[in-house]
Design a protein around this motif. Structure first.
Motif, PDB file in Angstrom:
ATOM      1  N   VAL A  10       0.863  -1.178   0.000  1.00  0.00           N
ATOM      2  CA  VAL A  10       0.000   0.000   0.000  1.00  0.00           C
ATOM      3  C   VAL A  10       0.903   1.233   0.000  1.00  0.00           C
ATOM      4  CG1 VAL A  10      -1.886   1.208   1.165  1.00  0.00           C
ATOM      5  CG2 VAL A  10      -1.763  -1.307   1.256  1.00  0.00           C
ATOM      6  N   VAL A  11       0.941   1.927  -1.121  1.00  0.00           N
ATOM      7  CA  VAL A  11       1.807   3.092  -1.318  1.00  0.00           C
ATOM      8  C   VAL A  11       0.966   4.338  -1.062  1.00  0.00           C
ATOM      9  CG1 VAL A  11       3.326   4.290  -2.932  1.00  0.00           C
ATOM     10  CG2 VAL A  11       3.104   1.786  -3.041  1.00  0.00           C
ATOM     11  N   PHE A  52      -2.123   2.031  -4.974  1.00  0.00           N
ATOM     12  CA  PHE A  52      -1.636   3.403  -5.046  1.00  0.00           C
ATOM     13  C   PHE A  52      -2.700   4.327  -4.469  1.00  0.00           C
ATOM     14  CE2 PHE A  52       0.702   1.237  -8.448  1.00  0.00           C
ATOM     15  CZ  PHE A  52       2.003   1.630  -8.154  1.00  0.00           C
ATOM     16  N   VAL A  53      -2.349   5.018  -3.392  1.00  0.00           N
ATOM     17  CA  VAL A  53      -3.289   5.869  -2.670  1.00  0.00           C
ATOM     18  C   VAL A  53      -2.928   7.326  -2.929  1.00  0.00           C
ATOM     19  CG1 VAL A  53      -4.234   6.457  -0.402  1.00  0.00           C
ATOM     20  CG2 VAL A  53      -3.457   4.111  -0.865  1.00  0.00           C
ATOM     21  N   ARG A  54      -3.934   8.125  -3.281  1.00  0.00           N
ATOM     22  CA  ARG A  54      -3.723   9.568  -3.489  1.00  0.00           C
ATOM     23  C   ARG A  54      -4.609  10.353  -2.530  1.00  0.00           C
ATOM     24  NH1 ARG A  54      -5.719  11.594  -8.939  1.00  0.00           N
ATOM     25  NH2 ARG A  54      -7.587  12.104  -7.728  1.00  0.00           N
ATOM     26  N   HIS A  55      -3.982  11.321  -1.844  1.00  0.00           N
ATOM     27  CA  HIS A  55      -4.739  12.174  -0.926  1.00  0.00           C
ATOM     28  C   HIS A  55      -5.284  13.373  -1.690  1.00  0.00           C
ATOM     29  CE1 HIS A  55      -5.873  13.496   3.115  1.00  0.00           C
ATOM     30  NE2 HIS A  55      -5.678  14.716   2.641  1.00  0.00           N
ATOM     31  N   ASP A  56      -6.590  13.490  -1.740  1.00  0.00           N
ATOM     32  CA  ASP A  56      -7.270  14.631  -2.357  1.00  0.00           C
ATOM     33  C   ASP A  56      -7.712  15.569  -1.245  1.00  0.00           C
ATOM     34  OD1 ASP A  56      -6.894  13.446  -4.812  1.00  0.00           O
ATOM     35  OD2 ASP A  56      -8.974  12.790  -5.051  1.00  0.00           O
ATOM     36  N   SER A  57      -6.827  16.494  -0.880  1.00  0.00           N
ATOM     37  CA  SER A  57      -7.094  17.375   0.248  1.00  0.00           C
ATOM     38  C   SER A  57      -8.287  18.287  -0.011  1.00  0.00           C
ATOM     39  CB  SER A  57      -5.862  18.235   0.541  1.00  0.00           C
ATOM     40  OG  SER A  57      -6.124  19.121   1.614  1.00  0.00           O
ATOM     41  N   GLU A  78       4.210   7.544 -10.762  1.00  0.00           N
ATOM     42  CA  GLU A  78       3.349   7.557 -11.954  1.00  0.00           C
ATOM     43  C   GLU A  78       3.936   6.670 -13.054  1.00  0.00           C
ATOM     44  OE1 GLU A  78       0.061   7.867 -13.732  1.00  0.00           O
ATOM     45  OE2 GLU A  78       0.259   9.055 -11.897  1.00  0.00           O
ATOM     46  N   GLU A  79       5.262   6.690 -13.197  1.00  0.00           N
ATOM     47  CA  GLU A  79       5.919   5.862 -14.212  1.00  0.00           C
ATOM     48  C   GLU A  79       5.742   4.367 -13.950  1.00  0.00           C
ATOM     49  OE1 GLU A  79       9.956   7.145 -13.968  1.00  0.00           O
ATOM     50  OE2 GLU A  79       9.626   8.910 -15.234  1.00  0.00           O
ATOM     51  N   ARG A  80       5.532   3.986 -12.707  1.00  0.00           N
ATOM     52  CA  ARG A  80       5.421   2.571 -12.346  1.00  0.00           C
ATOM     53  C   ARG A  80       3.983   2.068 -12.347  1.00  0.00           C
ATOM     54  NH1 ARG A  80      10.160   4.374 -10.392  1.00  0.00           N
ATOM     55  NH2 ARG A  80      11.836   2.847 -10.073  1.00  0.00           N
ATOM     56  N   ARG A  81       3.021   2.954 -12.310  1.00  0.00           N
ATOM     57  CA  ARG A  81       1.627   2.512 -12.289  1.00  0.00           C
ATOM     58  C   ARG A  81       1.302   1.737 -13.565  1.00  0.00           C
ATOM     59  NH1 ARG A  81      -2.299   6.993 -11.700  1.00  0.00           N
ATOM     60  NH2 ARG A  81      -3.735   5.267 -11.481  1.00  0.00           N
ATOM     61  N   GLY A  82       0.597   0.622 -13.392  1.00  0.00           N
ATOM     62  CA  GLY A  82       0.193  -0.197 -14.531  1.00  0.00           C
ATOM     63  C   GLY A  82       1.289  -1.071 -15.112  1.00  0.00           C
ATOM     64  N   LYS A  83       2.435  -1.145 -14.456  1.00  0.00           N
ATOM     65  CA  LYS A  83       3.568  -1.890 -15.006  1.00  0.00           C
ATOM     66  C   LYS A  83       3.708  -3.303 -14.435  1.00  0.00           C
ATOM     67  CE  LYS A  83       5.249   1.682 -17.298  1.00  0.00           C
ATOM     68  NZ  LYS A  83       4.549   2.059 -18.476  1.00  0.00           N
ATOM     69  N   GLY A  84       3.005  -3.611 -13.372  1.00  0.00           N
ATOM     70  CA  GLY A  84       3.162  -4.918 -12.744  1.00  0.00           C
ATOM     71  C   GLY A  84       2.280  -5.977 -13.376  1.00  0.00           C
ATOM     72  N   SER A  85       2.606  -7.236 -13.065  1.00  0.00           N
ATOM     73  CA  SER A  85       1.795  -8.346 -13.565  1.00  0.00           C
ATOM     74  C   SER A  85       0.710  -8.739 -12.569  1.00  0.00           C
ATOM     75  CB  SER A  85       2.689  -9.553 -13.858  1.00  0.00           C
ATOM     76  OG  SER A  85       3.400  -9.937 -12.693  1.00  0.00           O
ATOM     77  N   GLY A  86       0.775  -8.180 -11.360  1.00  0.00           N
ATOM     78  CA  GLY A  86      -0.224  -8.479 -10.340  1.00  0.00           C
ATOM     79  C   GLY A  86      -1.357  -7.468 -10.353  1.00  0.00           C
ATOM     80  N   ALA A  87      -2.310  -7.682  -9.464  1.00  0.00           N
ATOM     81  CA  ALA A  87      -3.451  -6.773  -9.347  1.00  0.00           C
ATOM     82  C   ALA A  87      -2.975  -5.394  -8.903  1.00  0.00           C
ATOM     83  CB  ALA A  87      -4.455  -7.335  -8.345  1.00  0.00           C
ATOM     84  N   GLU A  88      -3.700  -4.385  -9.328  1.00  0.00           N
ATOM     85  CA  GLU A  88      -3.375  -3.017  -8.948  1.00  0.00           C
ATOM     86  C   GLU A  88      -4.660  -2.269  -8.636  1.00  0.00           C
ATOM     87  OE1 GLU A  88      -1.711   0.755 -11.374  1.00  0.00           O
ATOM     88  OE2 GLU A  88      -0.277  -0.900 -11.208  1.00  0.00           O
ATOM     89  N   LEU A  89      -4.602  -1.441  -7.599  1.00  0.00           N
ATOM     90  CA  LEU A  89      -5.749  -0.620  -7.223  1.00  0.00           C
ATOM     91  C   LEU A  89      -5.286   0.818  -7.076  1.00  0.00           C
ATOM     92  CD1 LEU A  89      -8.769  -0.491  -6.239  1.00  0.00           C
ATOM     93  CD2 LEU A  89      -7.856  -0.722  -3.910  1.00  0.00           C
ATOM     94  N   PHE A  90      -6.067   1.742  -7.598  1.00  0.00           N
ATOM     95  CA  PHE A  90      -5.864   3.173  -7.384  1.00  0.00           C
ATOM     96  C   PHE A  90      -7.043   3.662  -6.567  1.00  0.00           C
ATOM     97  CE2 PHE A  90      -7.199   7.408  -9.064  1.00  0.00           C
ATOM     98  CZ  PHE A  90      -6.254   8.159  -8.369  1.00  0.00           C
ATOM     99  N   LEU A  91      -6.738   4.296  -5.441  1.00  0.00           N
ATOM    100  CA  LEU A  91      -7.832   4.852  -4.643  1.00  0.00           C
ATOM    101  C   LEU A  91      -7.494   6.257  -4.202  1.00  0.00           C
ATOM    102  CD1 LEU A  91      -7.516   4.937  -1.240  1.00  0.00           C
ATOM    103  CD2 LEU A  91      -7.520   2.493  -1.558  1.00  0.00           C
ATOM    104  N   THR A  92      -8.552   7.015  -3.940  1.00  0.00           N
ATOM    105  CA  THR A  92      -8.403   8.383  -3.437  1.00  0.00           C
ATOM    106  C   THR A  92      -9.051   8.481  -2.073  1.00  0.00           C
ATOM    107  OG1 THR A  92     -10.445   9.121  -4.506  1.00  0.00           O
ATOM    108  CG2 THR A  92      -8.388   9.375  -5.759  1.00  0.00           C
TER     109      THR A  92
END
Length: 194
Positions: A10-11, A52-57, A78-92
């Protein structure tokens, strides 16, 4: 240390706005970004899930506010997002815990059968710590990648001031001593995954 094949990294909030020293003040751990990038690389190479967690203040003057350049992830993330072979989640999120974001992190992890999480990111004693604490409360086995986090000097009540290193150490002691998480170094995690 045993890291499950589906342990999620969890980044938390690795955003450009945290580079604005005039707003945040002095920081600690100049190696944090290198360590965060290394963890993402190892997690993606192993096919493990990455969140990948983004804080939307919602604070008007915050560099992390939506629509400001600082809201964006740092370039290496940002360069690494979508590059893995495993599951990925983007949340805000707009609060301290990634477990109160959109989409629902707990539901996503449980649906995938994930029982272990590794927390890295910014700030050590704020959103990273809160996410780790809540993960522990929800029953996850949490590893806190201490040297893959950083924070800033702060002033509290009665003008009590603490430096970033002191705040980070307090987080490590609280998480470890309180049983919320195992506080580890990123090299230990990399070795366990490889």
């Amino acid at each position: 240390m045993e890291i499950a094949g589906n342990a999620a990294l969890v980044v938390v909030d690795v955003q450009q706005g945290f580079e604005e020293e005039a707003y945040w003040g002095p920081r600690n751990n100049p190696d944090a970004d290198r360590n965060i990038a290394g963890l993402i690389d190892v997690w993606q190479a192993s096919g493990r899930p990455v969140v990948f967690v983004r804080h939307d203040s919602t604070e008007p003057g915050s560099p992390l506010r939506v629509g400001r350049p600082g809201n964006a992830f740092k370039e290496y993330v940002e360069e690494r997002r979508g590059k893995g072979s495993g599951a990925e989640l983007f949340l805000t999120k707009s609060v301290n815990s990634a477990f109160y974001g959109t989409p629902d992190l707990d539901a996503w992890l449980r649906e995938a059968g994930v029982r272990q999480i590794v927390v890295a990111g910014i700030q050590t004693n704020m959103c990273a710590e809160t996410t780790a604490r809540m993960g522990g409360n929800l029953g996850y086995e949490v590893f806190f990648a201490f040297d893959a986090t950083y924070t800033f000097d702060a002033v509290g009540p009665w003008e009590w001031a603490l430096g970033a290193d002191d705040l980070a150490r307090a987080t490590a002691v609280t998480l470890h001593g309180g049983g919320f998480a195992s506080v580890v170094r990123s090299a230990e995690l990399v070795a366990a995954v490889k």
